[in-house]
Write a protein that holds these residues in place. Structure first.
Motif, mmCIF file in Angstrom:
data_model
loop_
_atom_site.group_PDB
_atom_site.id
_atom_site.type_symbol
_atom_site.label_atom_id
_atom_site.label_comp_id
_atom_site.label_asym_id
_atom_site.label_seq_id
_atom_site.Cartn_x
_atom_site.Cartn_y
_atom_site.Cartn_z
ATOM 1 N N UNK A 193 0.977 -0.984 0.066
ATOM 2 C CA UNK A 193 0.037 -0.166 -0.051
ATOM 3 C C UNK A 193 0.959 1.395 -0.063
ATOM 4 N N UNK A 194 1.955 1.233 0.654
ATOM 5 C CA UNK A 194 2.961 2.404 0.870
ATOM 6 C C UNK A 194 3.940 2.392 -0.217
ATOM 7 N N UNK A 195 3.831 1.446 -1.052
ATOM 8 C CA UNK A 195 5.131 1.288 -2.340
ATOM 9 C C UNK A 195 4.983 2.459 -3.144
ATOM 10 N N UNK A 196 6.151 2.847 -3.894
ATOM 11 C CA UNK A 196 6.140 3.872 -5.054
ATOM 12 C C UNK A 196 5.269 3.353 -6.198
ATOM 13 N N UNK A 197 5.230 2.173 -6.147
ATOM 14 C CA UNK A 197 4.726 1.751 -7.502
ATOM 15 C C UNK A 197 3.115 2.002 -7.544
ATOM 16 N N UNK A 198 2.535 2.017 -6.245
ATOM 17 C CA UNK A 198 1.191 2.192 -5.788
ATOM 18 C C UNK A 198 1.036 3.737 -5.554
ATOM 19 N N UNK A 199 2.121 4.639 -5.403
ATOM 20 C CA UNK A 199 1.871 5.856 -4.968
ATOM 21 C C UNK A 199 2.754 6.882 -5.836
ATOM 22 N N UNK A 200 2.525 6.725 -7.021
ATOM 23 C CA UNK A 200 3.210 7.535 -8.039
ATOM 24 C C UNK A 200 2.379 8.360 -9.135
ATOM 25 N N UNK A 201 1.028 8.640 -8.730
ATOM 26 C CA UNK A 201 0.132 9.172 -9.755
ATOM 27 C C UNK A 201 0.540 10.497 -9.803
ATOM 28 N N UNK A 202 1.267 11.178 -9.038
ATOM 29 C CA UNK A 202 1.807 12.777 -9.252
ATOM 30 C C UNK A 202 2.910 12.769 -10.574
ATOM 31 N N UNK A 203 3.731 11.615 -10.272
ATOM 32 C CA UNK A 203 4.662 11.513 -11.276
ATOM 33 C C UNK A 203 4.095 11.221 -12.590
ATOM 34 N N UNK A 222 0.538 12.724 1.319
ATOM 35 C CA UNK A 222 1.415 11.901 2.272
ATOM 36 C C UNK A 222 1.956 10.528 1.654
ATOM 37 N N UNK A 223 1.125 9.773 1.161
ATOM 38 C CA UNK A 223 1.340 8.374 0.528
ATOM 39 C C UNK A 223 2.615 8.628 -0.659
ATOM 40 N N UNK A 224 2.210 9.893 -1.279
ATOM 41 C CA UNK A 224 3.449 10.222 -2.319
ATOM 42 C C UNK A 224 4.884 10.273 -1.693
ATOM 43 N N UNK A 225 4.675 11.298 -0.594
ATOM 44 C CA UNK A 225 5.959 11.566 -0.090
ATOM 45 C C UNK A 225 6.597 10.363 0.736
#
Length: 397
Positions: free
Chosen positions: A46-56, A344-347
């Motif tokens: 849930x906290x991985x970059x793969x699942x939290x890179x929508x901004x990128x 926060x997840x993104x950071x």
């Protein structure tokens, strides 16, 4: 006969050389330790970059026009190389890893058809680069699926002629043979520095540039960025062919004052969350004082100046645009906690490894729970979280 004075001089010289070598080894070790703490959070949790890179991903999509114009310019004469060699630097892992590469292949494919070429289309040699501790296993697992889709969409001619390899290493060093690349791409990576700048001892109570940071801290960050970006340009100029191109996308800032960078609120609120933990006795104040982010968000004039001084590239185009973090998740901007959680997840996905290596893993979940509360409070007061982005196209002289 050698005099006592000469003997003492030699002894002092030897001691100084030994000290310099020891300091050099220590600095090298510090850089190696930093490289191990810089990778994004791996895996598919849930906290991985793969699942939290929508901004990128949003930034890559917004920067696409610069990429498209660059590729069109490269093939405006209708001359296609037998093998088009490109590198994506700071590829990380997850759904965005192959997005820019896919966009480039699409563009070349469409241009090739427009030119009514009857001969064989170019082969593609793709290099995906990141630090050695990047989650390359996940990247490699996604490649067969990517190539299969490429064949379905573009036909066997294109699908069977694409070769992808991983290249671990820092892009502030040499990565490829001389004159071997046609094109280099990097998005949301070059704001990371090769090391924490020297001389940040006075940056008390801050983990990054803040309103309270003294002038010497700002100078140290800028000096490190100048050194790193100059090295990046120097090494890429050796690896690209004459006339080769680069498209680089930065997290930047719209103000010449480093203290007024656009997304500073997020680092300030993260600092506030850490201070909250000191009040609870879970971390020590000097642990915050000794931690600084190895990152710098440049102003466009700083980028232009370094490009001009380094001298290997001409700046063909520079575009700036904003990304509103809250608008990505909630276009109406009403659900503050949801937007805060996304931010926060993104950071967390890009800082967790670093924070855990310095403060310990035991405080991480608690830290980010506190962080969400502060960001929610910040958004509920009508504030926004905006990232200022700089996209540029460079051509090797």
């Amino acid at each position: 006969m050698e005099t006592t004075l000469n003997k003492n001089r030699k002894k002092k010289t030897k001691e100084l050389d030994h000290f310099k070598e020891k300091r050099k080894r220590k600095r090298k070790l510090e850089v190696m330790v930093l490289e191990k703490s810089l990778p994004m959070t791996a895996g598919d949790s849930e906290c991985s970059y793969a699942n939290n890179s929508i901004l990128q991903r949003t930034v890559i999509v917004k920067a696409k026009p610069v990429l498209e114009d660059t590729v069109k310019n490269m093939f405006k004469n209708g001359d296609f190389p037998k093998c088009f060699t490109m590198a994506d630097l700071g590829c990380s892992s997850g759904p965005n890893t192959l997005l820019s590469i896919s966009n480039v292949i699409d563009m070349v494919h469409n241009l090739y058809k427009e030119k009514n070429k009857s001969d064989e289309p170019p082969e593609f040699q793709v290099y995906l680069n990141d630090l050695p501790d990047n989650d390359f296993n996940s990247v490699f697992k996604s490649i067969p699926y990517f190539l299969e889709n490429l064949k379905k969409e573009k036909g066997d001619k294109f699908g069977n002629n694409c070769y992808i390899a991983g290249v671990p290493g820092s892009f502030y060093e040499r990565l490829f043979p001389s004159n071997s690349l046609n094109f280099v791409h990097s998005s949301y990576s070059l704001h990371w520095l090769s090391q924490v700048p020297k001389g940040l001892e006075s940056n008390k109570g801050s983990i990054f540039i803040s309103k309270s940071s003294p002038p010497q801290v700002l100078e140290a960050y800028l000096k490190q960025f100048e050194k790193d970006f100059s090295s990046f340009l120097h090494f890429r100029s050796q690896e690209l062919i004459s006339g080769g191109h680069m498209v680089l996308v930065y997290v930047g800032r719209s103000s010449p004052d480093p203290k007024n960078y656009d997304s500073c609120c997020l680092m300030d609120l993260l600092t506030k969350s850490l201070v909250h933990l000191t009040a609870e006795g879970k971390i020590k104040e000097d642990e915050i004082d000794s931690f600084n982010m190895p990152s710098y968000t440049p102003y466009e004039e700083e980028i232009k100046k370094i490009i001009q001084m380094e001298g290997s590239f001409t700046l063909e185009r520079l575009e700036a645009f904003e990304s509103d973090m809250a608008a990505i998740e909630n276009p109406n901007g009403k659900h503050f906690e949801d937007s805060a959680k996304l931010a926060v997840k993104t950071i967390r996905a890009v800082t967790e490894v670093m924070l855990a290596s310095h403060f310990g893993t035991s405080i991480i979940d608690n830290l980010f729970e506190i962080y969400i509360k502060y960001v929610t409070e910040y958004l509920s007061m009508g504030s926004t979280i905006k990232f200022f982005n700089i996209s540029l196209c460079l051509q090797k002289i």
